[in-house]
Design a protein around this motif. Structure first.
Motif, PDB file in Angstrom:
ATOM      1  N   PRO A   1      46.686  84.922  38.036  1.00  0.00           N
ATOM      2  CA  PRO A   1      45.820  85.075  36.855  1.00  0.00           C
ATOM      3  C   PRO A   1      46.116  86.395  36.162  1.00  0.00           C
ATOM      4  CG  PRO A   1      44.595  85.478  38.862  1.00  0.00           C
ATOM      5  CD  PRO A   1      45.991  85.138  39.287  1.00  0.00           C
ATOM      6  N   ILE A   2      47.126  86.383  35.308  1.00  0.00           N
ATOM      7  CA  ILE A   2      47.677  87.660  34.849  1.00  0.00           C
ATOM      8  C   ILE A   2      46.677  88.466  34.020  1.00  0.00           C
ATOM      9  CG2 ILE A   2      48.786  86.584  32.844  1.00  0.00           C
ATOM     10  CD1 ILE A   2      51.039  88.831  33.573  1.00  0.00           C
ATOM     11  N   LEU A   3      45.892  87.791  33.198  1.00  0.00           N
ATOM     12  CA  LEU A   3      44.969  88.548  32.344  1.00  0.00           C
ATOM     13  C   LEU A   3      43.912  89.247  33.184  1.00  0.00           C
ATOM     14  CD1 LEU A   3      44.586  86.131  29.328  1.00  0.00           C
ATOM     15  CD2 LEU A   3      46.044  88.118  29.552  1.00  0.00           C
ATOM     16  N   THR A   4      43.407  88.521  34.173  1.00  0.00           N
ATOM     17  CA  THR A   4      42.421  89.137  35.059  1.00  0.00           C
ATOM     18  C   THR A   4      43.041  90.308  35.809  1.00  0.00           C
ATOM     19  OG1 THR A   4      41.344  87.014  35.319  1.00  0.00           O
ATOM     20  CG2 THR A   4      40.867  88.682  36.982  1.00  0.00           C
ATOM     21  N   THR A   5      44.278  90.126  36.236  1.00  0.00           N
ATOM     22  CA  THR A   5      44.953  91.200  36.952  1.00  0.00           C
ATOM     23  C   THR A   5      45.086  92.432  36.072  1.00  0.00           C
ATOM     24  OG1 THR A   5      46.228  89.426  37.958  1.00  0.00           O
ATOM     25  CG2 THR A   5      46.951  91.671  38.382  1.00  0.00           C
TER      26      THR A   5
ATOM     27  N   GLY B   1      39.978  93.959  28.637  1.00  0.00           N
ATOM     28  CA  GLY B   1      39.112  92.814  28.891  1.00  0.00           C
ATOM     29  C   GLY B   1      38.532  92.241  27.618  1.00  0.00           C
ATOM     30  N   LEU B   2      38.089  93.100  26.728  1.00  0.00           N
ATOM     31  CA  LEU B   2      37.447  92.531  25.537  1.00  0.00           C
ATOM     32  C   LEU B   2      38.454  91.877  24.602  1.00  0.00           C
ATOM     33  CD1 LEU B   2      37.267  94.035  22.476  1.00  0.00           C
ATOM     34  CD2 LEU B   2      36.383  95.853  23.885  1.00  0.00           C
ATOM     35  N   PHE B   3      39.704  92.335  24.633  1.00  0.00           N
ATOM     36  CA  PHE B   3      40.706  91.647  23.815  1.00  0.00           C
ATOM     37  C   PHE B   3      41.038  90.268  24.399  1.00  0.00           C
ATOM     38  CE2 PHE B   3      42.081  95.991  22.266  1.00  0.00           C
ATOM     39  CZ  PHE B   3      41.624  95.786  20.978  1.00  0.00           C
TER      40      PHE B   3
ATOM     41  N   ALA C   1      38.791  88.481  26.231  1.00  0.00           N
ATOM     42  CA  ALA C   1      37.584  87.695  26.482  1.00  0.00           C
ATOM     43  C   ALA C   1      37.483  86.498  25.547  1.00  0.00           C
ATOM     44  CB  ALA C   1      36.366  88.584  26.313  1.00  0.00           C
ATOM     45  N   LEU C   2      37.177  85.346  26.134  1.00  0.00           N
ATOM     46  CA  LEU C   2      36.992  84.139  25.322  1.00  0.00           C
ATOM     47  C   LEU C   2      35.558  83.647  25.410  1.00  0.00           C
ATOM     48  CD1 LEU C   2      40.238  82.049  25.814  1.00  0.00           C
ATOM     49  CD2 LEU C   2      39.586  83.601  23.997  1.00  0.00           C
ATOM     50  N   ASP C   3      34.695  84.518  25.869  1.00  0.00           N
ATOM     51  CA  ASP C   3      33.291  84.143  25.935  1.00  0.00           C
ATOM     52  C   ASP C   3      32.486  85.201  25.195  1.00  0.00           C
ATOM     53  OD1 ASP C   3      31.265  82.311  27.618  1.00  0.00           O
ATOM     54  OD2 ASP C   3      30.471  84.343  27.332  1.00  0.00           O
ATOM     55  N   LEU C   4      31.569  84.738  24.395  1.00  0.00           N
ATOM     56  CA  LEU C   4      30.820  85.616  23.520  1.00  0.00           C
ATOM     57  C   LEU C   4      30.126  86.722  24.299  1.00  0.00           C
ATOM     58  CD1 LEU C   4      30.684  85.388  20.533  1.00  0.00           C
ATOM     59  CD2 LEU C   4      28.578  84.090  20.717  1.00  0.00           C
ATOM     60  N   ILE C   5      29.452  86.326  25.378  1.00  0.00           N
ATOM     61  CA  ILE C   5      28.671  87.298  26.122  1.00  0.00           C
ATOM     62  C   ILE C   5      29.582  88.257  26.870  1.00  0.00           C
ATOM     63  CG2 ILE C   5      26.988  87.575  27.969  1.00  0.00           C
ATOM     64  CD1 ILE C   5      25.934  86.472  25.286  1.00  0.00           C
ATOM     65  N   LEU C   6      30.650  87.706  27.424  1.00  0.00           N
ATOM     66  CA  LEU C   6      31.631  88.564  28.074  1.00  0.00           C
ATOM     67  C   LEU C   6      32.174  89.584  27.094  1.00  0.00           C
ATOM     68  CD1 LEU C   6      33.239  89.023  30.682  1.00  0.00           C
ATOM     69  CD2 LEU C   6      34.954  87.437  29.822  1.00  0.00           C
ATOM     70  N   PHE C   7      32.516  89.112  25.912  1.00  0.00           N
ATOM     71  CA  PHE C   7      33.021  89.992  24.874  1.00  0.00           C
ATOM     72  C   PHE C   7      31.999  91.076  24.578  1.00  0.00           C
ATOM     73  CE2 PHE C   7      33.142  91.253  20.427  1.00  0.00           C
ATOM     74  CZ  PHE C   7      34.450  91.672  20.289  1.00  0.00           C
TER      75      PHE C   7
ATOM     76  N   ALA D   1      39.173 108.534  36.073  1.00  0.00           N
ATOM     77  CA  ALA D   1      38.426 107.296  36.310  1.00  0.00           C
ATOM     78  C   ALA D   1      37.858 106.757  34.992  1.00  0.00           C
ATOM     79  CB  ALA D   1      37.305 107.566  37.305  1.00  0.00           C
ATOM     80  N   ALA D   2      37.361 107.662  34.151  1.00  0.00           N
ATOM     81  CA  ALA D   2      36.813 107.230  32.871  1.00  0.00           C
ATOM     82  C   ALA D   2      37.883 106.535  32.028  1.00  0.00           C
ATOM     83  CB  ALA D   2      36.237 108.429  32.128  1.00  0.00           C
ATOM     84  N   PHE D   3      39.080 107.095  32.039  1.00  0.00           N
ATOM     85  CA  PHE D   3      40.140 106.466  31.242  1.00  0.00           C
ATOM     86  C   PHE D   3      40.515 105.100  31.788  1.00  0.00           C
ATOM     87  CE2 PHE D   3      40.641 110.322  28.920  1.00  0.00           C
ATOM     88  CZ  PHE D   3      41.189 109.912  27.720  1.00  0.00           C
ATOM     89  N   LEU D   4      40.595 105.013  33.099  1.00  0.00           N
ATOM     90  CA  LEU D   4      40.949 103.718  33.690  1.00  0.00           C
ATOM     91  C   LEU D   4      39.853 102.684  33.403  1.00  0.00           C
ATOM     92  CD1 LEU D   4      42.544 104.792  37.064  1.00  0.00           C
ATOM     93  CD2 LEU D   4      43.682 103.900  35.033  1.00  0.00           C
ATOM     94  N   LEU D   5      38.614 103.141  33.482  1.00  0.00           N
ATOM     95  CA  LEU D   5      37.497 102.245  33.177  1.00  0.00           C
ATOM     96  C   LEU D   5      37.593 101.763  31.728  1.00  0.00           C
ATOM     97  CD1 LEU D   5      34.986 101.251  34.648  1.00  0.00           C
ATOM     98  CD2 LEU D   5      33.710 103.120  33.570  1.00  0.00           C
ATOM     99  N   LEU D   6      37.914 102.715  30.850  1.00  0.00           N
ATOM    100  CA  LEU D   6      38.049 102.373  29.433  1.00  0.00           C
ATOM    101  C   LEU D   6      39.156 101.342  29.248  1.00  0.00           C
ATOM    102  CD1 LEU D   6      36.974 103.114  26.671  1.00  0.00           C
ATOM    103  CD2 LEU D   6      38.681 104.912  26.524  1.00  0.00           C
ATOM    104  N   GLU D   7      40.266 101.545  29.942  1.00  0.00           N
ATOM    105  CA  GLU D   7      41.375 100.595  29.802  1.00  0.00           C
ATOM    106  C   GLU D   7      40.924  99.210  30.246  1.00  0.00           C
ATOM    107  OE1 GLU D   7      45.002 101.410  31.973  1.00  0.00           O
ATOM    108  OE2 GLU D   7      46.101 100.056  30.651  1.00  0.00           O
ATOM    109  N   MET D   8      40.195  99.169  31.343  1.00  0.00           N
ATOM    110  CA  MET D   8      39.724  97.872  31.835  1.00  0.00           C
ATOM    111  C   MET D   8      38.851  97.187  30.777  1.00  0.00           C
ATOM    112  SD  MET D   8      37.283  97.012  35.068  1.00  0.00           S
ATOM    113  CE  MET D   8      35.719  97.371  34.351  1.00  0.00           C
ATOM    114  N   LEU D   9      37.891  97.930  30.262  1.00  0.00           N
ATOM    115  CA  LEU D   9      36.952  97.319  29.323  1.00  0.00           C
ATOM    116  C   LEU D   9      37.656  96.866  28.050  1.00  0.00           C
ATOM    117  CD1 LEU D   9      34.096  99.898  29.842  1.00  0.00           C
ATOM    118  CD2 LEU D   9      34.148  97.543  30.646  1.00  0.00           C
ATOM    119  N   VAL D  10      38.591  97.695  27.554  1.00  0.00           N
ATOM    120  CA  VAL D  10      39.227  97.356  26.273  1.00  0.00           C
ATOM    121  C   VAL D  10      40.157  96.159  26.426  1.00  0.00           C
ATOM    122  CG1 VAL D  10      40.762  98.185  24.490  1.00  0.00           C
ATOM    123  CG2 VAL D  10      38.972  99.670  25.364  1.00  0.00           C
TER     124      VAL D  10
END
Lengths: 503, 712
Positions: free
Chosen positions: A6-10, A135-137, A139-145, A124-133
């Motif tokens: 699951p490459i996107l999740t990874t 992820g939101l690109f 995301a295919l679910d409104l709430i997840l987004f 850690a903050a930068f890595l967290l930011l990378e994860m969130l950003v």
């Protein structure tokens, strides 16, 4: 080749794991191990971001540009009883932003190598930011987004508020206040969408037809959020303050990626889901964009703080993006995407350049500098190159986005193209004047005598971005081919929706 | 081969620019100059291949942009028009490279200088060989960049930096128009390829376009917008202000960029886009008026300048005006011809001025020169050749003269003919051309006399060390002087005469009077060996009529004289029959007469009564002040645009952003929050985590609550 991975999740959650690893290390360390722990934190962060970049490169290779729809789709039930699920996928509109994020992150980590304060938390903050950003690109679910969209505020808020300059608290709250105010309205609109369509699946919402009045309200609610993110005039004033106070890498991410959330949002939600409203409000967007371009170019001309100047210039450049998006022509939308990608590279590089001299002299005041070319010739070349790319000189990536957007705008409304083209004069005015004051002239300030030219890390960072900015200035098809199918599908759907009357 | 012509200079620029530390100044000079000379030689070969051999072609290199119909390629288009430009650009550029070996020999940053020169050449070549408007725009802005870098080459000088920015920004004003023009082209034609656009042009004559609330003819609007770009690059009236200031750059730069090549790009643009301009009569009239105004305006300002380079700069401005009014009248081939000859003699004049400056230790003020012809004999002679070429000295009845005689007089004469034929502003352009020619002669000879003749007025120490230039600088001057002497005579038939009917191919119309102008078989015509001279038409009456005008002609029995006479004979024939393809004799002589008058005026003021100009200047007087202050353009622009931009910038920033938006927004309505923020500011930063964490939980909680509620 990717098989069942699951490459996107990874890609999304790897940085999160990295962040946790760093924080765990930090929590377990003994007092006397501080120095080695910080080195390890930087090492982990760099390794993780580079690994994500490598995986993203793999993703780009596997990505099929001829497919208009979503690829690498992953689904998992998640709060299934209310119809929400974990859905990820990328198409031509989003894949480039994933790439951009993955590219800029290692550069940010490298640019922060000399940081001394709370290194582990910072990484850690930068890595967290990378994860969130990322992820939101995806995301295919409104709430997840929405959760990721809002969540991305928090690490940025911390980066400004903890590692920022003198006035960081004011800037951090201003940043939070503006963006959060917009987001609340968007949340209400999302709830309404769910109430009407009965799903939060973006792929289904894309084809759902909302009533005209509902479209208008929801469009405005989304607009409130995205316009602040862009930022568009007149809700732009948080950006200069945020940039000025943010640390260098924070500025790079802010300008390079977070500003693109607005443009991405327009493309992902406003246009395909509320086509009637988009058409209705397009003239307003054009007017605000043209005002932004002219207004902020003139304001930029008067700045004495280099970062503020570049921040205002960013607002002007984002004006081209909003124009391009709402032309709803292939050329305009492609140009807008190109402009976003290019601006991510070029403004990121400009903030890095400011960081280079800020690290040495601890001031951003233009008046302090002058004659840097005598001591820092290599820096002068890079800074000049990115200044020219920002000005939109042909042969740099900055030109392609602008010319496509303006040509697209001319098809729809020539006055918009004319207004946007005024920015071409303005950008030359403020960038060259600033460049002259900082780089050229006699070296009169004796404090500058000790200036040293770029070190290896700075060389790599700026060199990579320079190569990209020039390469993409001479060959634009690697980008536009990637987005072509999705953009065409978007436009066809949009035109189709306008043609079919909605009650 | 074409690849080498265009990319050779780029390669040279990259090597010299990026590896200057590694390879050193000398290697950088050798590489750049060597590749430029190679490029020049190949250009000449290509020129014969394309213009004479008719081997017109376009080489596609790579895709640049491709979005829907918006397809743009990197390409090299070779037709006669671009081949002519190739020769001009590479030959002048290679000579300037060579010249710079001497001129820049003491500069510590030579490698950078040569890299810029080569970069400029590449951009200029990309401009002229473009096969679409976007690539042309690339070259267009690229030469602007190179010009910016070279004007500001001595970056320690505040004035040089200011001039560089002024040049770039003023050019951008023009580019604003050009870019909009290109967008309009794509809108109307659905393509930016030259061939596709021009092929469709005739079909779009009736089309209307709404722009900024007004209705325009589509082609008129496009032509107008393109011309705005041309005005910026070619320093035409209103947008000329950057060119005189650009003289802050090293003199070889002035010769290459601000005389021979870059500033002529606007003329090239109009000629390249002639299928559009031909169908846009109103815009063409505007081009004529602006061109004529510039020709006159710049010549008047040139009268009162004391900086040797600025005089030549205004002269360039004025000559570009000639080219534009010719193009505006539809005389594209004459405009290109003048562009071609002008490149040689104006580069010569600039480089001679550089030689003077070099010889007199960086002195540029002509008031501190005088009587230097003994110490600068070579420069003196070469500069006089350049001046004779610029003022267009030649004998109308014999049809022989310096380069400018063929090209400038051709413009003036054909302007008269167009005026007689009823083309708008033709007659006005003719008279402006005549008056400006007189002024040109005056300021040119004023320059010569102030610099080389009379008593030396500068620091005697300087004169003691004054020296003529070394051979490395003189050889390029001599080569350019040969061009100034013969370029007109050699190519007149091909550019504007009978040969033009085949010479230009499809790239440019030969001009309405081409077949009546210089025929093939003229002495010295290297291209057309067809010896079908017109001399057979010699008609005794004509010879006599002409001889009556000037005694000299009667004794000349040469073929050229016969040919010239033949023209007049034909003029009379046709004059009787069909209303005339040739201007009346007085028109032919007018330029010569005013040139002589200008010369005599300069002799009177600067040789016989040298105290007069000083007294006029000292007494001031409104006219002198008006001229020496360049019609106060800089002051007005500074007040309106620079101060205006600053004022608006401050207004938007301090009132708009700070007072209104922030005042009402975060600081006002949300003032309470800010008060809270102030309290937080006193806390330890660690508490921010708590805040952030609470926010995160808040967001999640709110989301969950709303979602669950909606779900129920």
């Amino acid at each position: 080749m990717l098989g069942q991975l699951p490459i996107l999740t990874t890609i999304t959650f790897l940085p999160g794991l990295g962040a946790i690893a760093i924080l765990v290390l930090r929590a377990l360390m003994r007092k006397e191990d501080g120095a080695s722990m910080e080195r390890n934190a930087k090492g982990v962060a760099l390794f993780v971001t580079l690994f994500v970049l490598a995986l993203t490169a793999l993703l780009m290779v596997e990505f099929d540009p001829s497919v208009a729809g979503f690829q690498f789709v992953e689904e998992a039930a998640w709060l299934a009883e209310v119809g929400i699920s974990y859905r990820m996928g990328v198409d031509g509109l989003s894949v480039l932003f994933v790439l951009l994020t993955a590219m800029l992150m290692p550069i940010c980590i490298l640019a922060s190598w000399k940081l001394e304060k709370r290194v582990a938390e910072y990484m850690a903050a930068f890595l967290l930011l990378e994860m969130l950003v990322i992820g939101l690109f995806c995301a295919l679910d409104l709430i997840l987004f929405y959760i990721l969209f809002e969540g991305s505020l928090i690490p940025m808020f911390l980066i400004i508020g903890v590692w920022g300059g003198q006035n960081r608290i004011y800037a951090a709250f201003k940043f939070f206040l503006f963006t959060f105010a917009g987001s609340v309205l968007m949340l209400i609109a999302m709830i309404t969408m769910y109430a009407q369509a009965g799903t939060t699946d973006i792929t289904q919402l894309l084809t759902y037809e909302f009533g005209r009045t509902a479209q208008m309200w929801m469009w405005l609610a989304f607009f409130a959020s995205f316009a602040v993110k862009m930022p568009m005039w007149p809700v732009h004033t948080w950006l200069p303050d945020a940039h000025v106070q943010a640390p260098t890498a924070g500025s790079v991410i802010l300008a390079g990626i977070l500003l693109k959330l607005g443009g991405y949002g327009f493309l992902r939600f406003s246009l395909p889901m509320f086509p009637q409203a988009s058409e209705f409000f397009a003239p307003m967007v054009f007017a605000l964009s043209v005002i932004a371009i002219v207004y902020t170019s003139l304001v930029a001309f008067r700045q004495t703080d280099i970062k503020k100047l570049i921040a205002y210039s960013s607002i002007a450049h984002m004006g081209y993006v909003t124009i391009g998006v709402f032309t709803m022509t292939e050329l305009g939308v492609q140009g807008a995407i190109y402009q976003m990608f290019s601006h991510g590279l070029v403004s990121g590089a400009l903030f890095l350049c400011v960081g280079v001299i800020y690290d040495r002299f601890h001031t951003r005041d233009i008046g302090f500098y002058g004659g840097l070319v005598h001591k820092m010739p290599v820096f002068a070349v890079f800074f000049g190159l990115f200044a020219m790319a920002n000005v939109g000189l042909p042969g740099t990536s900055g030109f392609i986005g602008e010319i496509m957007v303006m040509t697209g705008a001319f098809q729809v409304a020539p006055w918009v193209a004319a207004g946007a083209a005024l920015g071409v004069i303005g950008s030359a005015m403020y960038m060259l004047t600033m460049y002259k004051k900082v780089v050229f002239g006699e070296l009169t300030n004796t404090k500058l005598e000790v200036a040293t030219d770029l070190n290896a890390r700075e060389w790599i960072n700026l060199g990579v971005l320079a190569v990209l900015a020039i390469y993409l200035g001479f060959f634009s098809t690697p980008i536009t081919d990637m987005t072509e199918a999705s953009v065409n599908a978007l436009i066809n759907q949009y035109q189709g929706a306008l043609a079919a009357p909605v009650q | 081969m074409a690849y080498l012509i265009v990319f050779g200079p780029l390669l040279a620029a990259i090597v010299a620019g990026l590896l200057q530390k590694q390879i050193g100044d000398r290697a950088a000079q050798i590489i750049t100059t060597g590749l430029l000379i190679l490029s020049a030689i190949l250009s000449i070969v290509t020129f014969f291949d394309v213009a004479v051999g008719g081997n017109v072609r376009t080489l596609e290199i790579a895709r640049w942009m491709a979005v829907g119909d918006f397809e743009v390629s990197w390409a090299i288009k070779l037709d006669t028009l671009s081949a002519v430009m190739l020769v001009v650009v590479t030959s002048v550029s290679s000579l300037v490279h060579v010249y710079s070996w001497g001129y820049m020999s003491h500069d510590p940053h030579r490698a950078r200088f040569f890299a810029y020169l080569s970069l400029f050449t590449f951009a200029m070549l990309a401009l002229v060989t473009a096969d679409n408007f976007i690539q042309m725009f690339f070259g267009w802005e690229g030469v602007g960049l190179a010009s910016y870098l070279l004007i500001g080459f001595w970056y320690k000088k505040e004035s040089a930096n200011a001039a560089a920015i002024k040049a770039f920004v003023t050019n951008r004003v023009g580019d604003f128009g050009l870019a909009l023009g290109i967008m309009a082209i794509f809108f109307v034609f659905g393509s930016v390829q030259f061939d596709e656009v021009f092929a469709q042009a005739a079909g779009e004559t009736g089309r209307q376009l709404r722009f900024l609330g007004l209705q325009f003819g589509a082609l008129e609007l496009i032509a107008f917008l393109l011309f705005i770009g041309a005005m910026g690059k070619s320093a035409q009236f209103f947008l000329h202000v950057w060119l005189p200031d650009a003289m802050e750059g090293p003199t070889p730069v002035s010769a290459l960029i601000h005389a021979a090549t870059m500033v002529t790009a606007g003329v090239f643009l109009v000629c390249r886009a002639h299928p559009i301009f031909e169908l846009a009569p109103a815009t063409s009239a505007f081009v004529t008026v602006i061109g004529a105004t510039t020709a006159l305006f710049a010549a008047t300002v040139g009268l009162a300048q004391n900086d040797i380079k600025r005089v030549i700069a205004y002269s360039t401005c004025s000559q570009l005006g000639y080219m534009f009014f010719a193009a505006g009248l539809g005389l594209y081939s004459a405009a290109m011809f003048h562009l071609f000859t002008h490149a040689f003699f104006k580069a010569l004049l600039f480089l001679c001025a550089g030689s003077v400056i070099h010889g007199l230790h960086e002195e540029q003020d002509m008031r501190k020169m005088g009587g230097t012809y003994q110490v600068l004999p070579w420069t003196w002679i070469l500069m006089i050749i350049g001046t004779l070429a610029l003022t267009g000295v030649g004998l109308p009845i014999l049809g022989i003269g310096f380069a400018g005689f063929y090209s400038k007089d051709m413009i003036i004469e054909e302007a008269f003919m167009m005026g007689a034929a009823g083309v708008p502003f033709g007659t006005m352009a003719f008279w402006v051309g005549i008056i400006a020619a007189g002024l040109t002669s005056f300021y040119s000879w004023r320059l010569i006399f102030m610099t080389f003749h009379g008593k030396y007025r500068g620091d005697p120490e300087v004169l003691k060390h004054a020296h003529d230039s070394p051979p490395v600088m003189l050889v390029p001057l001599v080569l350019l002087a040969i061009g100034a002497l013969f370029a007109g005579a050699a190519f007149k038939s091909d550019f504007v005469g009978k040969g033009a009917l085949t010479f230009w191919g499809d790239s440019l119309p030969a001009g309405p009077y081409a077949e009546y102008n210089y025929g093939a078989g003229d002495a010295g015509d290297p291209l057309v060996s067809n010896a079908a001279g017109e001399a057979e038409h010699v008609d005794d009456a004509a010879v006599e009529a002409v001889a009556g005008d000037s005694g000299e002609a009667a004794t000349t029995g040469s073929a050229t004289a016969g040919e010239a006479a033949a023209e007049h004979g034909e003029a009379q024939e046709h004059g009787d029959g069909h209303g005339g393809h040739h201007p009346p004799t007085w028109v032919l002589f007018m330029p010569l007469i005013v040139t002589i008058l200008g010369f005599l005026g300069a002799v009177w003021f600067y040789l016989m009564r040298p105290e007069l100009p000083g007294r006029i200047a000292a007494r001031g007087g409104p006219i002198h002040a008006f001229l020496s202050n360049k019609w106060y353009f800089d002051e007005i622009y500074h007040f309106v645009f620079v101060r205006g931009a600053r004022g608006l910038g401050d207004l938007f920033w301090k009132i708009g952003d700070v007072r209104i938006i922030d005042g009402l927004g975060p600081n006002g309505v949300a003032g309470t929050v800010m008060a809270g923020a102030r309290r937080i500011a006193r806390m330890q930063t660690g508490y921010l985590y708590h805040y952030a964490f609470i926010m995160l939980i808040g967001v999640l909680g709110l989301t969950l609550w709303l979602v669950l509620r909606a779900g129920v």
